[in-house]
Design a protein around this motif. Structure first.
Motif, PDB file in Angstrom:
ATOM      1  N   UNK A  30       0.816  -1.224   0.000  1.00 13.25           N
ATOM      2  CA  UNK A  30       0.000   0.000   0.000  1.00 13.25           C
ATOM      3  C   UNK A  30       0.845   1.268   0.000  1.00 13.25           C
ATOM      4  N   UNK A  31       2.164   1.118  -0.020  1.00 11.31           N
ATOM      5  CA  UNK A  31       3.051   2.280   0.068  1.00 11.31           C
ATOM      6  C   UNK A  31       3.622   2.593  -1.307  1.00 11.31           C
ATOM      7  N   UNK A  32       3.447   3.827  -1.731  1.00 15.26           N
ATOM      8  CA  UNK A  32       3.991   4.321  -2.995  1.00 15.26           C
ATOM      9  C   UNK A  32       5.341   4.979  -2.689  1.00 15.26           C
ATOM     10  N   UNK A  33       6.374   4.619  -3.441  1.00 16.50           N
ATOM     11  CA  UNK A  33       7.708   5.167  -3.185  1.00 16.50           C
ATOM     12  C   UNK A  33       8.237   5.871  -4.425  1.00 16.50           C
ATOM     13  N   UNK A  34       8.980   6.928  -4.185  1.00 20.38           N
ATOM     14  CA  UNK A  34       9.670   7.645  -5.252  1.00 20.38           C
ATOM     15  C   UNK A  34      11.112   7.859  -4.800  1.00 20.38           C
ATOM     16  N   UNK A  35      12.059   7.485  -5.652  1.00 22.13           N
ATOM     17  CA  UNK A  35      13.484   7.648  -5.367  1.00 22.13           C
ATOM     18  C   UNK A  35      14.124   8.380  -6.528  1.00 22.13           C
ATOM     19  N   UNK A  36      15.117   9.202  -6.222  1.00 20.76           N
ATOM     20  CA  UNK A  36      15.796   9.936  -7.285  1.00 20.76           C
ATOM     21  C   UNK A  36      17.269  10.110  -6.943  1.00 20.76           C
ATOM     22  N   UNK A  37      18.083  10.060  -7.978  1.00 24.94           N
ATOM     23  CA  UNK A  37      19.506  10.360  -7.872  1.00 24.94           C
ATOM     24  C   UNK A  37      19.814  11.452  -8.882  1.00 24.94           C
ATOM     25  N   UNK A  38      20.425  12.522  -8.389  1.00 21.48           N
ATOM     26  CA  UNK A  38      20.779  13.659  -9.249  1.00 21.48           C
ATOM     27  C   UNK A  38      22.296  13.754  -9.310  1.00 21.48           C
ATOM     28  N   UNK A  39      22.814  13.871 -10.510  1.00 23.54           N
ATOM     29  CA  UNK A  39      24.247  14.086 -10.705  1.00 23.54           C
ATOM     30  C   UNK A  39      24.454  15.569 -10.969  1.00 23.54           C
ATOM     31  N   UNK A  40      25.125  16.240 -10.021  1.00 29.96           N
ATOM     32  CA  UNK A  40      25.320  17.683 -10.131  1.00 29.96           C
ATOM     33  C   UNK A  40      26.775  18.021  -9.806  1.00 29.96           C
ATOM     34  N   UNK A  41      27.430  18.663 -10.716  1.00 33.04           N
ATOM     35  CA  UNK A  41      28.807  19.156 -10.585  1.00 33.04           C
ATOM     36  C   UNK A  41      29.731  18.185  -9.842  1.00 33.04           C
ATOM     37  N   UNK A  42      29.775  16.953 -10.306  1.00 34.19           N
ATOM     38  CA  UNK A  42      30.706  15.989  -9.751  1.00 34.19           C
ATOM     39  C   UNK A  42      30.228  15.253  -8.523  1.00 34.19           C
ATOM     40  N   UNK A  43      29.002  15.472  -8.091  1.00 32.09           N
ATOM     41  CA  UNK A  43      28.496  14.818  -6.898  1.00 32.09           C
ATOM     42  C   UNK A  43      27.109  14.248  -7.177  1.00 32.09           C
ATOM     43  N   UNK A  44      26.794  13.135  -6.525  1.00 30.48           N
ATOM     44  CA  UNK A  44      25.472  12.533  -6.652  1.00 30.48           C
ATOM     45  C   UNK A  44      24.667  12.824  -5.392  1.00 30.48           C
ATOM     46  N   UNK A  45      23.455  13.316  -5.576  1.00 31.63           N
ATOM     47  CA  UNK A  45      22.534  13.558  -4.470  1.00 31.63           C
ATOM     48  C   UNK A  45      21.401  12.548  -4.574  1.00 31.63           C
ATOM     49  N   UNK A  46      21.056  11.918  -3.451  1.00 31.13           N
ATOM     50  CA  UNK A  46      20.010  10.899  -3.442  1.00 31.13           C
ATOM     51  C   UNK A  46      18.924  11.294  -2.459  1.00 31.13           C
ATOM     52  N   UNK A  47      17.684  11.047  -2.846  1.00 33.18           N
ATOM     53  CA  UNK A  47      16.552  11.276  -1.947  1.00 33.18           C
ATOM     54  C   UNK A  47      15.470  10.256  -2.265  1.00 33.18           C
ATOM     55  N   UNK A  48      14.710   9.917  -1.234  1.00 30.98           N
ATOM     56  CA  UNK A  48      13.566   9.044  -1.446  1.00 30.98           C
ATOM     57  C   UNK A  48      12.422   9.511  -0.559  1.00 30.98           C
ATOM     58  N   UNK A  49      11.216   9.167  -0.984  1.00 31.44           N
ATOM     59  CA  UNK A  49      10.023   9.544  -0.232  1.00 31.44           C
ATOM     60  C   UNK A  49       8.979   8.465  -0.431  1.00 31.44           C
ATOM     61  N   UNK A  50       8.154   8.267   0.581  1.00 35.53           N
ATOM     62  CA  UNK A  50       7.082   7.285   0.463  1.00 35.53           C
ATOM     63  C   UNK A  50       5.813   7.852   1.070  1.00 35.53           C
ATOM     64  N   UNK A  51       4.701   7.446   0.497  1.00 28.14           N
ATOM     65  CA  UNK A  51       3.405   7.927   0.935  1.00 28.14           C
ATOM     66  C   UNK A  51       2.339   6.953   0.449  1.00 28.14           C
ATOM     67  N   UNK A  52       1.097   7.199   0.828  1.00 26.21           N
ATOM     68  CA  UNK A  52      -0.001   6.370   0.343  1.00 26.21           C
ATOM     69  C   UNK A  52      -0.408   6.773  -1.072  1.00 26.21           C
ATOM     70  N   UNK A  53      -0.030   7.976  -1.506  1.00 26.94           N
ATOM     71  CA  UNK A  53      -0.364   8.492  -2.826  1.00 26.94           C
ATOM     72  C   UNK A  53       0.935   8.768  -3.586  1.00 26.94           C
ATOM     73  N   UNK A  54       1.001   8.365  -4.840  1.00 23.64           N
ATOM     74  CA  UNK A  54       2.219   8.529  -5.633  1.00 23.64           C
ATOM     75  C   UNK A  54       2.546  10.002  -5.852  1.00 23.64           C
ATOM     76  N   UNK A  55       1.534  10.819  -6.094  1.00 26.78           N
ATOM     77  CA  UNK A  55       1.785  12.239  -6.349  1.00 26.78           C
ATOM     78  C   UNK A  55       2.299  12.944  -5.089  1.00 26.78           C
ATOM     79  N   UNK A  56       1.831  12.532  -3.924  1.00 25.72           N
ATOM     80  CA  UNK A  56       2.345  13.088  -2.672  1.00 25.72           C
ATOM     81  C   UNK A  56       3.803  12.685  -2.484  1.00 25.72           C
TER      82      UNK A  56
END
Length: 96
Positions: free
Chosen positions: A46-72
């Motif tokens: 029942x948990x919708x998850x979104x994960x992202x990795x951004x490559x910016x100026x030589x460094x990778x930034x990672x974030x993830x979020x989870x909610x009951x709604x994908x858009x949230x």
């Protein structure tokens, strides 16, 4: 900025694709050296998850979020990445 969106146990619809693109395009306002972004949308029971990795100026930034709604989850992900980019940019300015 190149954005790659993939789904794990979920079909990425055109509406989701456009929503993620609109949210992540706002990140380029804070930092102009974002080269690529990889986004993974997934569903675990029942948990919708979104994960992202951004490559910016030589460094990778990672974030993830989870909610009951994908858009949230996508909104939360965008906010987390926004804060990380601002912090990263401030670190670069402080060191120079």
């Amino acid at each position: 900025m190149q954005i790659n969106i993939s789904g794990h146990h979920v079909d990425v619809t055109e509406a989701m694709h456009d929503y993620v693109n609109n949210k992540l395009e706002k990140l380029s306002r804070h930092h102009d050296r974002i080269t690529s972004t990889n986004v993974i949308l997934s569903v675990d029971k029942l948990i919708q998850k979104a994960e992202a990795t951004i490559h910016v100026s030589g460094k990778d930034l990672f974030a993830d979020a989870s909610s009951e709604d994908m858009y949230t989850a996508i909104d939360q992900l965008s906010d987390k990445l926004d804060r990380q980019l601002i912090k990263h940019k401030e670190k670069i300015r402080a060191h120079r």
